[in-house]
Scaffold this motif. Structure first.
Motif, PDB file in Angstrom:
ATOM      1  N   PRO A 122       0.812  -1.228   0.000  1.00 56.81           N
ATOM      2  CA  PRO A 122       0.000   0.000   0.000  1.00 56.81           C
ATOM      3  C   PRO A 122       0.841   1.272   0.000  1.00 56.81           C
ATOM      4  O   PRO A 122       0.490   2.255  -0.660  1.00 56.81           O
ATOM      5  CB  PRO A 122      -0.824  -0.130   1.290  1.00 56.81           C
ATOM      6  N   PHE A 123       1.956   1.259   0.724  1.00 57.93           N
ATOM      7  CA  PHE A 123       2.819   2.432   0.779  1.00 57.93           C
ATOM      8  C   PHE A 123       3.477   2.692  -0.576  1.00 57.93           C
ATOM      9  O   PHE A 123       3.622   3.838  -1.012  1.00 57.93           O
ATOM     10  CB  PHE A 123       3.888   2.242   1.858  1.00 57.93           C
TER      11      PHE A 123
ATOM     12  N   SER B  28       2.222   1.825  -3.478  1.00 58.84           N
ATOM     13  CA  SER B  28       1.178   2.272  -4.390  1.00 58.84           C
ATOM     14  C   SER B  28       0.882   3.762  -4.225  1.00 58.84           C
ATOM     15  O   SER B  28       0.717   4.488  -5.208  1.00 58.84           O
ATOM     16  CB  SER B  28      -0.112   1.457  -4.168  1.00 58.84           C
ATOM     17  N   VAL B  29       0.824   4.225  -2.985  1.00 59.93           N
ATOM     18  CA  VAL B  29       0.571   5.650  -2.732  1.00 59.93           C
ATOM     19  C   VAL B  29       1.705   6.490  -3.314  1.00 59.93           C
ATOM     20  O   VAL B  29       1.469   7.511  -3.975  1.00 59.93           O
ATOM     21  CB  VAL B  29       0.438   5.928  -1.218  1.00 59.93           C
ATOM     22  N   TYR B  30       2.935   6.045  -3.096  1.00 59.07           N
ATOM     23  CA  TYR B  30       4.097   6.757  -3.628  1.00 59.07           C
ATOM     24  C   TYR B  30       4.024   6.839  -5.154  1.00 59.07           C
ATOM     25  O   TYR B  30       4.257   7.899  -5.753  1.00 59.07           O
ATOM     26  CB  TYR B  30       5.374   6.051  -3.190  1.00 59.07           C
TER      27      TYR B  30
ATOM     28  N   ILE C 279       1.412   6.589  -7.159  1.00 59.32           N
ATOM     29  CA  ILE C 279       0.312   7.447  -7.629  1.00 59.32           C
ATOM     30  C   ILE C 279       0.729   8.912  -7.584  1.00 59.32           C
ATOM     31  O   ILE C 279       0.482   9.680  -8.528  1.00 59.32           O
ATOM     32  CB  ILE C 279      -0.954   7.224  -6.770  1.00 59.32           C
ATOM     33  N   LEU C 280       1.386   9.322  -6.502  1.00 56.39           N
ATOM     34  CA  LEU C 280       1.852  10.700  -6.376  1.00 56.39           C
ATOM     35  C   LEU C 280       2.899  11.032  -7.442  1.00 56.39           C
ATOM     36  O   LEU C 280       2.873  12.121  -8.033  1.00 56.39           O
ATOM     37  CB  LEU C 280       2.434  10.931  -4.974  1.00 56.39           C
TER      38      LEU C 280
ATOM     39  N   ILE D 245      -0.266   5.439 -12.639  1.00 54.02           N
ATOM     40  CA  ILE D 245      -1.453   5.689 -11.815  1.00 54.02           C
ATOM     41  C   ILE D 245      -2.416   4.509 -11.896  1.00 54.02           C
ATOM     42  O   ILE D 245      -2.932   4.032 -10.877  1.00 54.02           O
ATOM     43  CB  ILE D 245      -2.156   6.990 -12.258  1.00 54.02           C
TER      44      ILE D 245
ATOM     45  N   SER E  92      -1.056   1.326 -10.179  1.00 45.10           N
ATOM     46  CA  SER E  92      -0.951   1.531  -8.721  1.00 45.10           C
ATOM     47  C   SER E  92      -2.320   1.492  -8.054  1.00 45.10           C
ATOM     48  O   SER E  92      -2.474   0.925  -6.971  1.00 45.10           O
ATOM     49  CB  SER E  92      -0.269   2.868  -8.423  1.00 45.10           C
ATOM     50  N   VAL E  93      -3.325   2.087  -8.696  1.00 45.05           N
ATOM     51  CA  VAL E  93      -4.676   2.078  -8.148  1.00 45.05           C
ATOM     52  C   VAL E  93      -5.212   0.650  -8.074  1.00 45.05           C
ATOM     53  O   VAL E  93      -5.859   0.254  -7.103  1.00 45.05           O
ATOM     54  CB  VAL E  93      -5.611   2.957  -9.000  1.00 45.05           C
TER      55      VAL E  93
ATOM     56  N   PHE F  77      -4.848  -1.626  -4.986  1.00 39.82           N
ATOM     57  CA  PHE F  77      -5.677  -1.469  -3.792  1.00 39.82           C
ATOM     58  C   PHE F  77      -6.894  -2.401  -3.809  1.00 39.82           C
ATOM     59  O   PHE F  77      -7.609  -2.499  -2.815  1.00 39.82           O
ATOM     60  CB  PHE F  77      -6.156  -0.014  -3.679  1.00 39.82           C
TER      61      PHE F  77
END
Length: 237
Positions: A96-97, A99-101, A103-104, A229, A232-233, A236
């Motif tokens: 999850p960490f 994936s957030v990175y 996406i940003l 993006i 990575s989404v 989730f």
């Protein structure tokens, strides 16, 4: 079917410098293959596809050798450590960490695609750190070299075409190191389907390198951001 999966995944990876591992692993899991086997097959296949892709990028003159020399050692060290970590810790914990990175980073690159491009010198001090992180996350998370390294370096202002060519070539050394570490720590897995993935990936490698050489920079950056993006989404769900 495995040839088609390998061909499509490598076509995307060769053109954008990322996503072979993500696409291959996702497809293999969809066929009901156990996660460990899917990851093993993907890494074994990448030894061959990254060699073909790297050679194709060299032929198309997409490679910055100074960048390769700064990325490779750090990436290989990170890959070895990441493979050992995966042998003892579930890589899903950090997913999850990551994936957030990503996406940003994808959003950041998309914004930069519509702004003036200021390229940095390859002596950018973050290059070895990015290589180390990419190698470690690729091994521990089942993928991540392309998304971490390619997106980070493009985001830092490096020439997208040279970044894609250089990271694709460097990935061969990193993947070879990771695969060898997995074999030593976990032993051999059933690799029958990897033959089809290898055939498809090797056939697609020259096409991806050709696309990079002739595609304009801004559309390339938009494509990179979109695939980062999107992939990575999906992690989730």
């Amino acid at each position: 079917m495995f040839i088609l999966i390998g061909f499509f995944a490598q076509l995307v990876d060769g053109a954008l410098g990322m996503a072979f591992g993500v696409l291959c692993t996702t497809a293999l899991l969809a066929f009901g293959m156990p996660p460990a086997v899917a990851s093993a097959m993907t890494h074994i296949t990448e030894v061959f596809t990254t060699a073909a892709s790297g050679a194709s990028h060299v032929w198309q003159r997409n490679v910055n050798w100074k960048l390769v020399m700064r990325l490779a050692p750090a990436g290989m060290i990170g890959g070895i450590l990441g493979a050992y970590v995966l042998s003892n810790i579930d890589g899903k914990v950090i997913e999850p960490f990551i994936s957030v990175y990503l996406i940003l980073i994808g959003i950041y690159i998309l914004i930069k695609a519509f702004r003036p491009l200021f390229q940095r010198d390859v002596h950018d001090w973050t290059v070895p750190l990015v290589g180390f992180a990419g190698g470690g996350l690729d091994a521990a998370g089942g993928g991540g070299w392309g998304p971490i390294v390619t997106t980070s370096l493009i985001g830092r202002g490096h020439d997208p075409k040279k970044v894609i060519g250089s990271t694709s070539l460097t990935e061969f050394a990193v993947t070879l190191t990771i695969s060898a570490t997995f074999i030593v720590t976990l032993g051999w897995s059933q690799l029958d389907a990897a033959v089809g993935l290898i055939i498809g990936g090797v056939l697609a490698a020259p096409i991806g390198a050709y696309i990079v050489k002739h595609l304009p920079i801004r559309p390339l950056m938009v494509a990179v951001s979109m695939i980062i993006i999107a992939t990575s989404v999906v992690r989730f769900f």
